[in-house]
Design a protein around this motif. Sequence first.
Motif, PDB file in Angstrom:
ATOM      1  N   GLN A 141       0.835  -1.202   0.000  1.00  0.00           N
ATOM      2  CA  GLN A 141       0.000   0.000   0.000  1.00  0.00           C
ATOM      3  C   GLN A 141       0.875   1.259   0.000  1.00  0.00           C
ATOM      4  OE1 GLN A 141      -3.273   0.168  -0.341  1.00  0.00           O
ATOM      5  NE2 GLN A 141      -3.295   2.391  -0.218  1.00  0.00           N
ATOM      6  N   THR A 142       1.965   1.247   0.783  1.00  0.00           N
ATOM      7  CA  THR A 142       2.886   2.380   0.831  1.00  0.00           C
ATOM      8  C   THR A 142       3.512   2.618  -0.532  1.00  0.00           C
ATOM      9  OG1 THR A 142       3.365   1.897   3.145  1.00  0.00           O
ATOM     10  CG2 THR A 142       4.918   3.312   2.002  1.00  0.00           C
ATOM     11  N   LEU A 143       3.938   1.551  -1.194  1.00  0.00           N
ATOM     12  CA  LEU A 143       4.528   1.676  -2.530  1.00  0.00           C
ATOM     13  C   LEU A 143       3.524   2.238  -3.531  1.00  0.00           C
ATOM     14  CD1 LEU A 143       6.643  -1.590  -2.878  1.00  0.00           C
ATOM     15  CD2 LEU A 143       7.480   0.747  -2.743  1.00  0.00           C
ATOM     16  N   LYS A 144       2.275   1.772  -3.442  1.00  0.00           N
ATOM     17  CA  LYS A 144       1.242   2.247  -4.354  1.00  0.00           C
ATOM     18  C   LYS A 144       0.980   3.738  -4.152  1.00  0.00           C
ATOM     19  CE  LYS A 144      -3.425   1.078  -5.955  1.00  0.00           C
ATOM     20  NZ  LYS A 144      -3.298   2.039  -7.003  1.00  0.00           N
ATOM     21  N   GLU A 145       0.894   4.176  -2.895  1.00  0.00           N
ATOM     22  CA  GLU A 145       0.675   5.604  -2.615  1.00  0.00           C
ATOM     23  C   GLU A 145       1.835   6.453  -3.128  1.00  0.00           C
ATOM     24  OE1 GLU A 145       0.138   5.768   1.594  1.00  0.00           O
ATOM     25  OE2 GLU A 145      -1.869   4.872   1.507  1.00  0.00           O
ATOM     26  N   LYS A 146       3.055   5.964  -2.959  1.00  0.00           N
ATOM     27  CA  LYS A 146       4.237   6.684  -3.427  1.00  0.00           C
ATOM     28  C   LYS A 146       4.220   6.817  -4.952  1.00  0.00           C
ATOM     29  CE  LYS A 146       9.244   6.494  -2.806  1.00  0.00           C
ATOM     30  NZ  LYS A 146      10.344   5.707  -2.254  1.00  0.00           N
ATOM     31  N   GLU A 147       3.852   5.739  -5.634  1.00  0.00           N
ATOM     32  CA  GLU A 147       3.773   5.746  -7.097  1.00  0.00           C
ATOM     33  C   GLU A 147       2.686   6.700  -7.581  1.00  0.00           C
ATOM     34  OE1 GLU A 147       2.580   2.413 -10.228  1.00  0.00           O
ATOM     35  OE2 GLU A 147       4.265   1.836  -8.941  1.00  0.00           O
ATOM     36  N   ASP A 148       1.532   6.691  -6.907  1.00  0.00           N
ATOM     37  CA  ASP A 148       0.434   7.599  -7.266  1.00  0.00           C
ATOM     38  C   ASP A 148       0.847   9.064  -7.104  1.00  0.00           C
ATOM     39  OD1 ASP A 148      -1.137   5.421  -7.826  1.00  0.00           O
ATOM     40  OD2 ASP A 148      -2.264   5.497  -5.938  1.00  0.00           O
ATOM     41  N   ARG A 149       1.571   9.368  -6.011  1.00  0.00           N
ATOM     42  CA  ARG A 149       2.048  10.730  -5.795  1.00  0.00           C
ATOM     43  C   ARG A 149       2.981  11.177  -6.919  1.00  0.00           C
ATOM     44  NH1 ARG A 149       4.669  10.176  -0.854  1.00  0.00           N
ATOM     45  NH2 ARG A 149       3.159   8.715  -0.062  1.00  0.00           N
ATOM     46  N   ARG A 150       3.874  10.283  -7.344  1.00  0.00           N
ATOM     47  CA  ARG A 150       4.799  10.605  -8.434  1.00  0.00           C
ATOM     48  C   ARG A 150       4.050  10.912  -9.718  1.00  0.00           C
ATOM     49  NH1 ARG A 150       8.912   5.854  -7.888  1.00  0.00           N
ATOM     50  NH2 ARG A 150      10.126   6.574  -6.140  1.00  0.00           N
ATOM     51  N   GLU A 151       3.047  10.086 -10.037  1.00  0.00           N
ATOM     52  CA  GLU A 151       2.272  10.293 -11.258  1.00  0.00           C
ATOM     53  C   GLU A 151       1.519  11.609 -11.215  1.00  0.00           C
ATOM     54  OE1 GLU A 151      -0.147   7.030 -12.531  1.00  0.00           O
ATOM     55  OE2 GLU A 151       1.494   5.593 -12.251  1.00  0.00           O
ATOM     56  N   MET A 152       0.972  11.961 -10.050  1.00  0.00           N
ATOM     57  CA  MET A 152       0.251  13.228  -9.926  1.00  0.00           C
ATOM     58  C   MET A 152       1.207  14.405 -10.108  1.00  0.00           C
ATOM     59  SD  MET A 152      -2.399  12.284  -6.847  1.00  0.00           S
ATOM     60  CE  MET A 152      -2.736  13.962  -6.458  1.00  0.00           C
ATOM     61  N   ASP A 153       2.413  14.282  -9.546  1.00  0.00           N
ATOM     62  CA  ASP A 153       3.407  15.349  -9.712  1.00  0.00           C
ATOM     63  C   ASP A 153       3.807  15.505 -11.178  1.00  0.00           C
ATOM     64  OD1 ASP A 153       3.363  15.902  -7.052  1.00  0.00           O
ATOM     65  OD2 ASP A 153       5.183  14.756  -6.570  1.00  0.00           O
ATOM     66  N   ARG A 154       3.976  14.383 -11.869  1.00  0.00           N
ATOM     67  CA  ARG A 154       4.313  14.440 -13.290  1.00  0.00           C
ATOM     68  C   ARG A 154       3.202  15.100 -14.101  1.00  0.00           C
ATOM     69  NH1 ARG A 154       5.779   8.561 -13.646  1.00  0.00           N
ATOM     70  NH2 ARG A 154       7.785   8.524 -12.621  1.00  0.00           N
ATOM     71  N   ALA A 155       1.957  14.748 -13.778  1.00  0.00           N
ATOM     72  CA  ALA A 155       0.824  15.309 -14.505  1.00  0.00           C
ATOM     73  C   ALA A 155       0.736  16.812 -14.274  1.00  0.00           C
ATOM     74  CB  ALA A 155      -0.481  14.632 -14.050  1.00  0.00           C
ATOM     75  N   LEU A 156       1.046  17.281 -13.061  1.00  0.00           N
ATOM     76  CA  LEU A 156       0.998  18.711 -12.768  1.00  0.00           C
ATOM     77  C   LEU A 156       2.108  19.463 -13.492  1.00  0.00           C
ATOM     78  CD1 LEU A 156       0.139  18.688  -8.968  1.00  0.00           C
ATOM     79  CD2 LEU A 156      -1.334  19.378 -10.853  1.00  0.00           C
ATOM     80  N   LYS A 157       3.257  18.828 -13.686  1.00  0.00           N
ATOM     81  CA  LYS A 157       4.371  19.496 -14.357  1.00  0.00           C
ATOM     82  C   LYS A 157       4.083  19.713 -15.835  1.00  0.00           C
ATOM     83  CE  LYS A 157       8.090  18.046 -11.340  1.00  0.00           C
ATOM     84  NZ  LYS A 157       9.304  17.241 -11.187  1.00  0.00           N
ATOM     85  N   HIS A 158       3.291  18.828 -16.426  1.00  0.00           N
ATOM     86  CA  HIS A 158       2.976  18.943 -17.861  1.00  0.00           C
ATOM     87  C   HIS A 158       1.997  20.082 -18.146  1.00  0.00           C
ATOM     88  CE1 HIS A 158       5.282  15.581 -19.298  1.00  0.00           C
ATOM     89  NE2 HIS A 158       4.769  14.811 -18.355  1.00  0.00           N
ATOM     90  N   TYR A 159       1.255  20.514 -17.137  1.00  0.00           N
ATOM     91  CA  TYR A 159       0.257  21.578 -17.349  1.00  0.00           C
ATOM     92  C   TYR A 159       0.743  22.892 -16.914  1.00  0.00           C
ATOM     93  CZ  TYR A 159      -3.013  17.922 -18.497  1.00  0.00           C
ATOM     94  OH  TYR A 159      -3.651  16.866 -19.079  1.00  0.00           O
TER      95      TYR A 159
END
Length: 159
Positions: A141-159
């Motif tokens: 669960q910790t790994l999944k949350e960490k991965e989700d946070r990374r993806e959200m950060d990447r998505a915010l950088k593209h906009y």
Amino acid sequence: MNKEQLELRKKSPIQIKNKKAAFEYFFVDELTAGIVLTGTEIKSIRAGKASLVDTYCYVVHGELWVKGMNISPYFYGSYANHEAKRERKLLLTKREIRKLEDACKQPGYTIVPTLVFIDENGRAKVDIALCRGKKEYDKRQTLKEKEDRREMDRALKHY
């Protein structure tokens, strides 16, 4: 921990973290302790030559000790150089040590150092945490949350 203490940690030039601890354990309670060092040990810490991998704390005769902490020998040290993996005493009040000792007697609890830093007076301090071990599904669960946070950060950088 209050905001003032967190600000001091952020300002510290040296911050040696135990990244594995957050993955392996749930932090129940956190404290800051002083650490008894020799002259060459503090110089090595100020140079950033320390590691908290596989370290833990234990209580003996009302004293708190850290075991497995690696502080590399000081490069310019001579015959007075220190041993890299010796046990080191931590400085806390009797009440805090008694509280940690009682908590560690419960199954599944341990004391783990999470951060070594230099305070505003130039002294080495250790953040320790009373921890409860995570199960395998908690780690996933910790790994999944960490991965989700990374993806959200990447998505915010593209906009």
